[in-house]
Design a protein around this motif. Structure first.
Motif, mmCIF file in Angstrom:
data_model
loop_
_atom_site.group_PDB
_atom_site.id
_atom_site.type_symbol
_atom_site.label_atom_id
_atom_site.label_comp_id
_atom_site.label_asym_id
_atom_site.label_seq_id
_atom_site.Cartn_x
_atom_site.Cartn_y
_atom_site.Cartn_z
ATOM 1 N N PRO A 4 0.804 -1.230 0.000
ATOM 2 C CA PRO A 4 0.000 0.000 0.000
ATOM 3 C C PRO A 4 0.832 1.271 0.000
ATOM 4 O O PRO A 4 0.388 2.301 -0.511
ATOM 5 N N LEU A 5 2.051 1.225 0.535
ATOM 6 C CA LEU A 5 2.912 2.411 0.513
ATOM 7 C C LEU A 5 3.161 2.852 -0.928
ATOM 8 O O LEU A 5 3.070 4.050 -1.265
ATOM 9 N N LEU A 6 3.456 1.900 -1.813
ATOM 10 C CA LEU A 6 3.668 2.221 -3.226
ATOM 11 C C LEU A 6 2.391 2.763 -3.864
ATOM 12 O O LEU A 6 2.442 3.640 -4.736
ATOM 13 N N CYS A 7 1.250 2.259 -3.428
ATOM 14 C CA CYS A 7 -0.032 2.737 -3.953
ATOM 15 C C CYS A 7 -0.214 4.226 -3.672
ATOM 16 O O CYS A 7 -0.627 4.997 -4.550
ATOM 17 N N TYR A 8 0.099 4.645 -2.453
ATOM 18 C CA TYR A 8 -0.090 6.043 -2.085
ATOM 19 C C TYR A 8 0.877 6.961 -2.834
ATOM 20 O O TYR A 8 0.540 8.112 -3.130
ATOM 21 N N LEU A 9 2.051 6.482 -3.149
ATOM 22 C CA LEU A 9 2.990 7.301 -3.911
ATOM 23 C C LEU A 9 2.459 7.577 -5.314
ATOM 24 O O LEU A 9 2.628 8.683 -5.849
ATOM 25 N N TYR A 10 1.803 6.590 -5.922
ATOM 26 C CA TYR A 10 1.223 6.843 -7.246
ATOM 27 C C TYR A 10 0.080 7.855 -7.153
ATOM 28 O O TYR A 10 -0.073 8.716 -8.025
ATOM 29 N N ILE A 11 -0.728 7.768 -6.100
ATOM 30 C CA ILE A 11 -1.841 8.705 -5.932
ATOM 31 C C ILE A 11 -1.312 10.134 -5.819
ATOM 32 O O ILE A 11 -1.913 11.078 -6.361
ATOM 33 N N TYR A 36 1.336 11.231 -7.275
ATOM 34 C CA TYR A 36 1.674 11.608 -8.654
ATOM 35 C C TYR A 36 0.426 12.045 -9.412
ATOM 36 O O TYR A 36 0.447 13.055 -10.138
ATOM 37 N N TYR A 37 -0.675 11.296 -9.268
ATOM 38 C CA TYR A 37 -1.908 11.644 -9.979
ATOM 39 C C TYR A 37 -2.417 13.012 -9.532
ATOM 40 O O TYR A 37 -2.877 13.816 -10.350
ATOM 41 N N GLY A 38 -2.333 13.291 -8.250
ATOM 42 C CA GLY A 38 -2.743 14.599 -7.752
ATOM 43 C C GLY A 38 -1.937 15.716 -8.370
ATOM 44 O O GLY A 38 -2.475 16.772 -8.745
ATOM 45 N N SER A 39 -0.617 15.503 -8.514
ATOM 46 C CA SER A 39 0.226 16.533 -9.123
ATOM 47 C C SER A 39 -0.119 16.720 -10.596
ATOM 48 O O SER A 39 -0.095 17.843 -11.114
ATOM 49 N N ARG A 40 -0.458 15.632 -11.283
ATOM 50 C CA ARG A 40 -0.840 15.720 -12.698
ATOM 51 C C ARG A 40 -2.138 16.538 -12.849
ATOM 52 O O ARG A 40 -2.254 17.392 -13.734
ATOM 53 N N CYS A 41 -3.098 16.279 -11.973
ATOM 54 C CA CYS A 41 -4.365 17.014 -12.029
ATOM 55 C C CYS A 41 -4.171 18.479 -11.677
ATOM 56 O O CYS A 41 -4.780 19.364 -12.290
ATOM 57 N N ALA A 42 -3.345 18.747 -10.680
ATOM 58 C CA ALA A 42 -3.118 20.129 -10.263
ATOM 59 C C ALA A 42 -2.506 20.944 -11.392
ATOM 60 O O ALA A 42 -2.784 22.141 -11.529
ATOM 61 N N ARG A 43 -1.674 20.310 -12.215
ATOM 62 C CA ARG A 43 -1.050 21.017 -13.338
ATOM 63 C C ARG A 43 -2.022 21.209 -14.496
ATOM 64 O O ARG A 43 -2.022 22.236 -15.166
#
Length: 425
Positions: free
Chosen positions: A402-409, A411-418
């Motif tokens: 699950p730690l790796l799962c949260y790291l991808y999330i 990344y997705y947040g940063s993509r949306c913010a941009r």
């Protein structure tokens, strides 16, 4: 305008009951897993088949459910979903009576199929039932009541299902036929009665929804996002929208990580170097994990009217990853508090990812919702993967999944913010 807002407010209030009930049902899995693991003497991988069958239904049924909702509408989809879920609850009665693990797995699949249809219908309904620019906040608020269900589910499940101590394989072998029959009847009743009551509630809700007059609305595009969509793209499939595709993967890892943590909590807290708790007491603490999500969603529904959803997603995902890391490296009270606090970070993730991924889909919102709900299959695969690692390297170290799962999330947040430009950013 005021009359229309009042009509929407009433519909949203009714819809919150759906979010509550499917949260309650889903979190009961966290209690049934250690119970069935002990009753059927399963290893961690075998026990995770519960979540595999439950969340596999999202993958199998979500896209067909999306097309069904597009064809018949939100309200009929909700009624059918409640009826199917009620039928799944009824299957727990023969599964417990016959002491059949395969039948239990079948019951989980049928129950989840009904919940899938509820999700496909209710989630997008909430996003379009009001101002499109506040869809994330609105869905976060309704998801808070989902978290109320997930908070209460483990507590009551612990009292009803884990009240009878499960005997070990050696203890069962030492019982005579009469004692064995009494023991199995008690274990069966612990599961049968709660799910019969839940079936009655679901069928009752289906009857209520069939009598309600809910507003008929269509998917709209937020004014602030209209510039991102061309007339040509509006005619394409939902698969042509990058944020939807990346969001589907984010839903996959989010649900997988959240479910994996919840599924292992009772056994994790039972470890001598963590908390050393008995199953029933550990089961009650699971409510704090889901309760953190509830508190966070109520707070997030207000805060996200001021904070860009993508930035909120980054912050929460990084905090969750850090807490899981602490739980992996520490022990005792520190590890216990850290893993339970992850629930607070989970709070805004699902509704935020869901609403961000649906941004700008317009007439493809139903299909997009089906795609996103099919990605909930992460709850089937990631706990199974963590179970495989837990059998080999131990429960604590297996939390790296699950730690790796949260790291991808994050990344997705940063993509949306941009990429997205909202009026409140």
């Amino acid at each position: 305008m005021a009359d229309q807002q009042n009509k929407y407010t009433g519909a949203l209030a009714v819809l919150t009951s759906l979010f509550f009930i499917w949260g309650f049902l889903t979190s009961l899995n966290d209690i049934l897993i250690p119970h069935l693991k002990a009753v059927f003497t399963l290893n961690y991988t075998q026990a995770m088949l519960v979540q595999f069958c439950f969340f596999a239904a999202y993958f199998v049924m979500s896209v067909p459910c999306g097309y069904l909702v597009d064809r018949v509408g939100y309200k009929p989809g909700i009624i059918v979903g409640l009826t199917v879920a009620g039928g799944g609850c009824l299957l727990f009665y023969p599964a417990a009576g016959l002491h059949s693990y395969p039948l239990f797995l079948t019951a989980f699949f049928v129950l989840a199929s009904g919940i899938t249809l509820l999700q496909v219908a209710a989630n997008p309904y909430v996003t379009v039932l009001g101002n499109p620019d506040t869809a994330s906040s609105r869905l976060t608020m309704t998801q808070a009541f989902n978290s109320l269900g997930t908070t209460l589910g483990p507590y009551f499940g612990s009292l009803l299902i884990l009240a009878t101590a499960v005997k070990t394989a050696d203890q069962i072998a030492g019982l005579d036929p009469e004692q064995l029959s009494v023991y199995q009847a008690a274990e069966a009743a612990a599961v049968q009665q709660p799910y019969l009551w839940l079936a009655a509630v679901l069928f009752g809700l289906a009857a209520v929804f069939s009598l309600l007059k809910l507003p008929s609305v269509s998917a709209t595009v937020p004014a602030s996002a209209q510039g991102d969509i061309t007339a040509t793209r509006a005619e394409q499939s939902a698969w042509h929208f990058p944020l939807l595709v990346l969001g589907a993967l984010a839903i996959f890892v989010y649900v997988g990580g959240e479910v994996a943590i919840g599924s292992f909590l009772v056994n994790f807290l039972g470890q001598a170097h963590i908390a050393g708790l008995a199953e029933q007491e550990a089961g009650k603490l699971v409510s704090f994990y889901w309760g953190g999500a509830m508190v966070g969603r109520f707070l997030g529904a207000v805060a996200m009217r001021k904070v860009h959803p993508g930035k909120a997603l980054i912050f929460n995902a990084l905090c969750a990853a850090g807490l899981v890391g602490v739980a992996m490296l520490a022990g005792g009270r520190v590890a216990t508090l850290a893993i339970l606090a992850v629930g607070l970070c989970n709070s805004i993730m699902f509704p935020t990812i869901f609403s961000l991924a649906l941004t700008g889909l317009g007439p493809h919102t139903g299909q997009g919702s089906g795609i996103l709900c099919s990605a909930i299959v992460g709850g089937a695969l990631i706990p199974l993967l963590q179970g495989w690692f837990a059998d080999r390297i131990g429960i604590q170290h297996a939390f790296f999944v699950p730690l790796l799962c949260y790291l991808y999330i994050a990344y997705y947040g940063s993509r949306c913010a941009r990429q997205l430009r909202f009026s409140n950013c």
